[in-house]
Design an enzyme around this catalytic site. Structure first.
Site, mmCIF file in Angstrom:
data_model
loop_
_atom_site.group_PDB
_atom_site.id
_atom_site.type_symbol
_atom_site.label_atom_id
_atom_site.label_comp_id
_atom_site.label_asym_id
_atom_site.label_seq_id
_atom_site.Cartn_x
_atom_site.Cartn_y
_atom_site.Cartn_z
ATOM 1 C CE1 TYR A 200 0.177 1.979 -7.269
ATOM 2 C CE2 TYR A 200 -1.426 0.513 -6.227
ATOM 3 C CZ TYR A 200 -0.176 0.733 -6.775
ATOM 4 O OH TYR A 200 0.732 -0.306 -6.832
ATOM 5 N NE ARG B 76 2.990 -0.307 -12.800
ATOM 6 C CZ ARG B 76 3.366 -0.174 -11.527
ATOM 7 N NH1 ARG B 76 4.531 0.391 -11.227
ATOM 8 N NH2 ARG B 76 2.571 -0.572 -10.545
ATOM 9 C CE1 TYR C 1 1.517 -7.428 -2.948
ATOM 10 C CE2 TYR C 1 0.808 -5.358 -3.915
ATOM 11 C CZ TYR C 1 1.627 -6.055 -3.046
ATOM 12 O OH TYR C 1 2.528 -5.368 -2.291
ATOM 13 N NE ARG D 212 7.194 -6.900 -3.242
ATOM 14 C CZ ARG D 212 6.093 -6.240 -2.919
ATOM 15 N NH1 ARG D 212 6.118 -4.920 -2.785
ATOM 16 N NH2 ARG D 212 4.969 -6.885 -2.759
ATOM 17 C CD GLU E 257 5.476 2.931 -0.510
ATOM 18 O OE1 GLU E 257 4.245 2.814 -0.432
ATOM 19 O OE2 GLU E 257 6.092 3.158 -1.571
#
Ligand code: 3EB
Length: 289
Positions: free
Chosen positions: A101, A108, A161, A174, A282
């Site tokens: 991940y 990305r 983060y 979000r 999720e």
């Protein structure tokens, strides 16, 4: 040419098979370029990317995927990414000493940072989910005219983060608000039991579910405030997709969600792994009004 299909290798947990279909009320043109199969209708571009080779580390595969996607949407004039879905195997496994991940986030970031200097204001909503079958698949929705990214007042923006979660920040917003003429859509990113930047209720699936519902409620309220469109309204239509780490949690989640969201609300349940080992489910969704 036939329409693009994203065959995501996640087992459906619902009794009846459900499929996600993105439809257009105006004519669609279909094209294939740079590993991307896509359809466009003058307003929106829907595309599916699959890599030509899998023989590379995931950061490199993600970098190539995002670079190719950005190139195609720029060439076609649909430069505004609204929503991205990302699926690959071994999401919590290490690859050359870095969790896959996190490798995905690194690739990305490199692709976005190279093409978008002021990325914080234009990041798409997103989901990232782990599969059992090997391979990367990315599908996405882009538009000629920008949407409006939203952050969640209960959460620290993922692009801010602390570094403990990934050496390069997860670049997504979000939620994304988008006007399509008479209708508005609110695309909700994969939403987890995270408050601030921390996972809450690490070992309790029902408590994670309640926290997620609070997070989604906060996003809807926020969207209603900034837009003036009432995404809280009873008449707002909604669709959800729920990713569940342990198939045996499905029945308990389904009971609560059917009650909370109403019998008539379509919910697709899929068995998948999540970005953090302690996340048990999720939820993502689309509201229309
Ligand atoms: C989170 O909120 C949970 O890296 O694009 C959810 C949705 C998550 C998208 C992404 C990650 C992503 O951090 C994980």
């Amino acid at each position: 040419m036939s329409c693009p299909i994203a065959a995501v290798p996640l087992p459906v947990l619902n009794e009846q098979e459900l499929a996600e279909v993105w439809m257009s009320s105006t004519p669609v043109i279909v094209r294939r370029r740079n590993g991307i199969h896509y359809a466009l209708n003058g307003q929106a571009l829907f595309g599916v990317y699959r890599p030509k080779t899998a023989h590379a580390l995931l950061d490199s595969l993600a970098y190539t995927a995002y670079s190719e996607i950005v190139r195609v949407i720029k060439d076609e004039g649909y430069v505004h990414l609204l929503r991205m879905w990302n699926y690959f195997n071994g999401i919590n496994e290490d690859e050359a000493s870095l969790e896959r991940y996190r490798r995905f986030c690194v690739g990305r970031y490199r692709a976005f940072a190279g093409s978008k200097p002021k990325l914080e204001v234009m990041l798409p909503a997103a989901s990232v989910v782990g599969t059992d079958e090997s391979g990367l698949i990315v599908y996405f929705l882009a538009a000629r005219e920008a949407g409006r990214p939203l952050e969640n007042p209960r959460q620290i923006s993922a692009f801010r983060y602390p570094v403990q979660y990934s050496p390069r920040s997860p670049l997504f917003s979000r939620a994304m608000l988008k006007d399509w003429g008479r209708r508005s859509h609110l695309y909700i990113s994969g939403t987890a039991s995270i408050v601030g930047h921390r996972t809450c209720h690490a070992d309790n699936v029902q408590e994670q579910l309640s926290e997620i519902l609070c997070n989604i409620q906060a996003l809807r309220q926020h969207a209603t405030r900034v837009k003036g469109t009432d995404f809280q309204a009873k008449s707002a239509q909604a669709l959800f997709k729920v990713y569940v780490r342990h198939a045996e949690d499905f029945a308990g989640i389904c009971d609560v969600l059917t009650r909370e969201l109403g019998e008539g609300t379509p919910i697709l349940y899929l068995r998948g792994d999540l970005c953090r080992r302690d996340l048990l489910l999720e939820i993502e969704g689309v509201y229309a009004c």
